[in-house]
Design a protein around this motif. Structure first.
Motif, PDB file in Angstrom:
ATOM      1  N   ALA A  16       0.828  -1.204   0.000  1.00 16.66           N
ATOM      2  CA  ALA A  16       0.000   0.000   0.000  1.00 16.66           C
ATOM      3  C   ALA A  16       0.863   1.255   0.000  1.00 16.66           C
ATOM      4  CB  ALA A  16      -0.925  -0.006   1.218  1.00 16.66           C
ATOM      5  N   VAL A  17       1.929   1.249   0.789  1.00 19.18           N
ATOM      6  CA  VAL A  17       2.820   2.408   0.853  1.00 19.18           C
ATOM      7  C   VAL A  17       3.506   2.628  -0.489  1.00 19.18           C
ATOM      8  CG1 VAL A  17       4.937   3.293   1.886  1.00 19.18           C
ATOM      9  CG2 VAL A  17       3.165   2.279   3.340  1.00 19.18           C
ATOM     10  N   ARG A  18       3.967   1.539  -1.120  1.00 21.46           N
ATOM     11  CA  ARG A  18       4.606   1.673  -2.436  1.00 21.46           C
ATOM     12  C   ARG A  18       3.620   2.222  -3.467  1.00 21.46           C
ATOM     13  NH1 ARG A  18       7.557  -3.054  -0.947  1.00 21.46           N
ATOM     14  NH2 ARG A  18       5.877  -4.387  -1.750  1.00 21.46           N
ATOM     15  N   THR A  19       2.386   1.770  -3.385  1.00 28.29           N
ATOM     16  CA  THR A  19       1.360   2.248  -4.322  1.00 28.29           C
ATOM     17  C   THR A  19       1.142   3.744  -4.154  1.00 28.29           C
ATOM     18  OG1 THR A  19       0.242   0.106  -4.333  1.00 28.29           O
ATOM     19  CG2 THR A  19      -1.052   2.023  -5.005  1.00 28.29           C
ATOM     20  N   ILE A  20       1.092   4.191  -2.913  1.00 20.84           N
ATOM     21  CA  ILE A  20       0.903   5.627  -2.652  1.00 20.84           C
ATOM     22  C   ILE A  20       2.103   6.422  -3.120  1.00 20.84           C
ATOM     23  CG2 ILE A  20       0.631   7.359  -0.822  1.00 20.84           C
ATOM     24  CD1 ILE A  20      -0.928   5.206   0.768  1.00 20.84           C
ATOM     25  N   GLU A  21       3.294   5.926  -2.819  1.00 24.82           N
ATOM     26  CA  GLU A  21       4.518   6.667  -3.157  1.00 24.82           C
ATOM     27  C   GLU A  21       4.720   6.792  -4.664  1.00 24.82           C
ATOM     28  OE1 GLU A  21       7.415   5.808   0.691  1.00 24.82           O
ATOM     29  OE2 GLU A  21       7.416   4.400  -0.991  1.00 24.82           O
ATOM     30  N   LYS A  22       4.282   5.801  -5.428  1.00 24.78           N
ATOM     31  CA  LYS A  22       4.492   5.857  -6.882  1.00 24.78           C
ATOM     32  C   LYS A  22       3.410   6.673  -7.587  1.00 24.78           C
ATOM     33  CE  LYS A  22       1.825   1.851  -8.455  1.00 24.78           C
ATOM     34  NZ  LYS A  22       1.850   0.529  -9.114  1.00 24.78           N
ATOM     35  N   THR A  23       2.353   7.035  -6.874  1.00 23.83           N
ATOM     36  CA  THR A  23       1.274   7.814  -7.475  1.00 23.83           C
ATOM     37  C   THR A  23       1.638   9.292  -7.460  1.00 23.83           C
ATOM     38  OG1 THR A  23      -0.394   6.220  -6.725  1.00 23.83           O
ATOM     39  CG2 THR A  23      -1.170   8.404  -7.357  1.00 23.83           C
ATOM     40  N   VAL A  24       1.695   9.886  -8.627  1.00 20.00           N
ATOM     41  CA  VAL A  24       2.004  11.308  -8.738  1.00 20.00           C
ATOM     42  C   VAL A  24       0.840  12.120  -8.182  1.00 20.00           C
ATOM     43  CG1 VAL A  24       2.526  13.199 -10.313  1.00 20.00           C
ATOM     44  CG2 VAL A  24       3.414  10.898 -10.770  1.00 20.00           C
ATOM     45  N   GLY A  25       1.165  13.038  -7.243  1.00 21.95           N
ATOM     46  CA  GLY A  25       0.115  13.868  -6.659  1.00 21.95           C
ATOM     47  C   GLY A  25      -0.213  13.520  -5.225  1.00 21.95           C
ATOM     48  N   THR A  26       0.596  12.662  -4.593  1.00 24.64           N
ATOM     49  CA  THR A  26       0.372  12.289  -3.200  1.00 24.64           C
ATOM     50  C   THR A  26       1.420  12.935  -2.302  1.00 24.64           C
ATOM     51  OG1 THR A  26       1.710  10.281  -3.411  1.00 24.64           O
ATOM     52  CG2 THR A  26      -0.664  10.082  -3.814  1.00 24.64           C
ATOM     53  N   THR A  27       1.069  13.123  -1.045  1.00 26.18           N
ATOM     54  CA  THR A  27       1.992  13.714  -0.078  1.00 26.18           C
ATOM     55  C   THR A  27       1.482  13.425   1.336  1.00 26.18           C
ATOM     56  OG1 THR A  27       3.142  15.750   0.547  1.00 26.18           O
ATOM     57  CG2 THR A  27       0.820  15.958  -0.034  1.00 26.18           C
ATOM     58  N   HIS A  28       2.251  13.870   2.318  1.00 20.78           N
ATOM     59  CA  HIS A  28       1.870  13.761   3.733  1.00 20.78           C
ATOM     60  C   HIS A  28       1.560  12.309   4.119  1.00 20.78           C
ATOM     61  CE1 HIS A  28       0.243  18.142   3.170  1.00 20.78           C
ATOM     62  NE2 HIS A  28       1.573  18.099   3.264  1.00 20.78           N
ATOM     63  N   LEU A  29       2.429  11.408   3.715  1.00 20.79           N
ATOM     64  CA  LEU A  29       2.239   9.987   4.006  1.00 20.79           C
ATOM     65  C   LEU A  29       2.633   9.686   5.455  1.00 20.79           C
ATOM     66  CD1 LEU A  29       1.665   7.078   3.105  1.00 20.79           C
ATOM     67  CD2 LEU A  29       4.037   6.965   2.271  1.00 20.79           C
ATOM     68  N   VAL A  30       1.729   9.029   6.170  1.00 24.85           N
ATOM     69  CA  VAL A  30       1.955   8.657   7.576  1.00 24.85           C
ATOM     70  C   VAL A  30       1.589   7.193   7.742  1.00 24.85           C
ATOM     71  CG1 VAL A  30       1.298   9.052   9.979  1.00 24.85           C
ATOM     72  CG2 VAL A  30       1.421  10.985   8.381  1.00 24.85           C
ATOM     73  N   VAL A  31       2.449   6.428   8.420  1.00 29.66           N
ATOM     74  CA  VAL A  31       2.182   5.023   8.712  1.00 29.66           C
ATOM     75  C   VAL A  31       2.289   4.809  10.215  1.00 29.66           C
ATOM     76  CG1 VAL A  31       2.862   2.632   8.311  1.00 29.66           C
ATOM     77  CG2 VAL A  31       3.102   4.320   6.470  1.00 29.66           C
ATOM     78  N   ILE A  32       1.225   4.301  10.826  1.00 27.28           N
ATOM     79  CA  ILE A  32       1.204   4.027  12.266  1.00 27.28           C
ATOM     80  C   ILE A  32       0.960   2.527  12.441  1.00 27.28           C
ATOM     81  CG2 ILE A  32       0.176   4.619  14.485  1.00 27.28           C
ATOM     82  CD1 ILE A  32      -0.839   7.196  13.249  1.00 27.28           C
ATOM     83  N   PRO A  33       2.012   1.759  12.668  1.00 25.01           N
ATOM     84  CA  PRO A  33       1.861   0.300  12.768  1.00 25.01           C
ATOM     85  C   PRO A  33       0.966  -0.106  13.942  1.00 25.01           C
ATOM     86  CG  PRO A  33       4.162   0.932  12.469  1.00 25.01           C
ATOM     87  CD  PRO A  33       3.413   2.188  12.787  1.00 25.01           C
ATOM     88  N   GLY A  34       0.098  -1.049  13.704  1.00 21.75           N
ATOM     89  CA  GLY A  34      -0.731  -1.648  14.757  1.00 21.75           C
ATOM     90  C   GLY A  34      -1.746  -0.728  15.395  1.00 21.75           C
ATOM     91  N   ALA A  35      -2.031   0.419  14.793  1.00 18.73           N
ATOM     92  CA  ALA A  35      -2.958   1.374  15.424  1.00 18.73           C
ATOM     93  C   ALA A  35      -4.414   0.950  15.308  1.00 18.73           C
ATOM     94  CB  ALA A  35      -2.775   2.757  14.799  1.00 18.73           C
ATOM     95  N   ALA A  36      -4.758   0.224  14.272  1.00 18.90           N
ATOM     96  CA  ALA A  36      -6.161  -0.143  14.045  1.00 18.90           C
ATOM     97  C   ALA A  36      -6.527  -1.384  14.851  1.00 18.90           C
ATOM     98  CB  ALA A  36      -6.410  -0.388  12.573  1.00 18.90           C
ATOM     99  N   ARG A  37      -7.743  -1.397  15.373  1.00 23.30           N
ATOM    100  CA  ARG A  37      -8.229  -2.515  16.185  1.00 23.30           C
ATOM    101  C   ARG A  37      -9.379  -3.274  15.521  1.00 23.30           C
ATOM    102  NH1 ARG A  37      -4.099  -1.899  17.904  1.00 23.30           N
ATOM    103  NH2 ARG A  37      -3.380  -1.471  20.030  1.00 23.30           N
TER     104      ARG A  37
END
Length: 315
Positions: A16-37
């Motif tokens: 998912a992160v690679r998909t976001i990073e390769k998409t032109v026009g994206t920014t402010h990427l944040v990843v919080i491991p294990g945050a979702a329940r």
């Protein structure tokens, strides 16, 4: 800009992160491991230019995040960030021209539901229009047009045809047909009740009506205006300019035609009833045709945009 909030299974976070990073026009990427329940997983946040959002959402759905996780999209009203400005500049096309097809399908699905609220609004609009046709009052006609919610199912039907969603098409068609049938039937009863107390009279309906006589006299102008309104209404939905829908609503004689047909039917005037029904069907057909063609044109336009961008990237 749009804000994406993703719940991603841990084994798909890197994809998912690679998909976001390769998409032109994206920014402010944040990843919080294990945050979702619920569901369990990692929380991934990012901002994306509107014109790049549809492609990104499709790619994330291809990873199965819509089934195993969650994809939530929100509008960002204000983003004070140089990175956001650069993302919008880098993204191809203009944000106001972009179509978020999943958002459109979701919105039209909700608007195409045969609910009590939808029928109530349509019935009230038709009754207001009935008062307008009897009094030959253009202000009441305009007010009734603005209240009527019938563009929702029409937009849903257009979207269903373009995206080949038979369930949405059936839902929209049922809401449209059943809604008008109920509204007109109740307006017939309303007209008879108004006649019984002396507020409606048959001579007023048959008299000279310079402001509302066009309602039961369809012509080519009715069809042309319906085409223009259908295109404008569809553009207002796809570009998130919902304010333009008010102008669309008061430019076509769908609700007033239904009201005139109901009042005329109550008095047994089959000629006006027939003319009004023809006006109603003509406008509905024009809006449906224009809306579908507009969506097809937008779909073709963005497909060409993607092809051009892909060819540039391979050079």
């Amino acid at each position: 800009m749009l804000h994406l909030r993703l719940i991603v299974p841990p084994d798909r976070t890197d994809d998912a992160v690679r998909t976001i990073e390769k998409t032109v026009g994206t920014t402010h990427l944040v990843v919080i491991p294990g945050a979702a329940r619920d569901p369990a997983g990692d929380l991934v946040l990012c901002d994306v230019a509107r014109e790049a959002a549809d492609e990104l959402i499709n790619d994330l759905c291809a990873l199965g995040l819509d089934a195993s996780g969650s994809i939530a999209v929100e509008n960002v009203d204000l983003s004070l960030s140089k990175r956001a400005e650069k993302a919008q500049e880098d993204a191809p096309g203009e944000g106001s021209d972009a179509v978020l097809w999943d958002q459109l399908s979701d919105a039209t699905h909700e608007e195409s539901t045969l609910s009590v609220t939808y029928v109530a609004f349509l019935t009230l609009a038709t009754m207001i229009a009935a008062c307008g046709v009897v009094l030959d009052n253009a202000i009441l006609i305009v007010g009734a047009m603005a209240v009527g919610p019938e563009f929702g199912p029409l937009a849903g039907l257009c979207t269903a045809l373009v995206r080949r969603r038979p369930k949405l098409a059936v839902r929209a068609l049922v809401a449209l047909v059943a809604g008008f049938a109920v509204a007109m039937a109740l307006t017939v009863a309303f007209s008879l009740a108004m006649d019984a107390v002396g507020l409606f009279t048959e001579p007023k309906l048959h008299g000279h009506r310079p402001n509302t006589g066009f309602i039961y006299a369809p012509d080519w102008f009715s069809f042309v205006v319906g085409l223009l309104a259908g295109a404008a209404g569809t553009l207002s939905l796809t570009s998130a300019k919902s304010g333009a829908l008010v102008g669309v609503a008061i430019s076509v004689t769908t609700v007033p035609a239904a009201a005139n047909a109901a009042v005329a039917l109550g008095y047994g005037d089959l000629a006006q009833t027939k003319g009004s029904v023809e006006q109603l069907l003509l406008n509905l057909l024009a809006i449906l045709l224009a809306g579908t063609l507009t969506l097809l044109a937008q779909k073709f336009f963005w497909a060409r945009q993607r092809e051009r961008r892909a060819s540039r990237q391979t050079v």
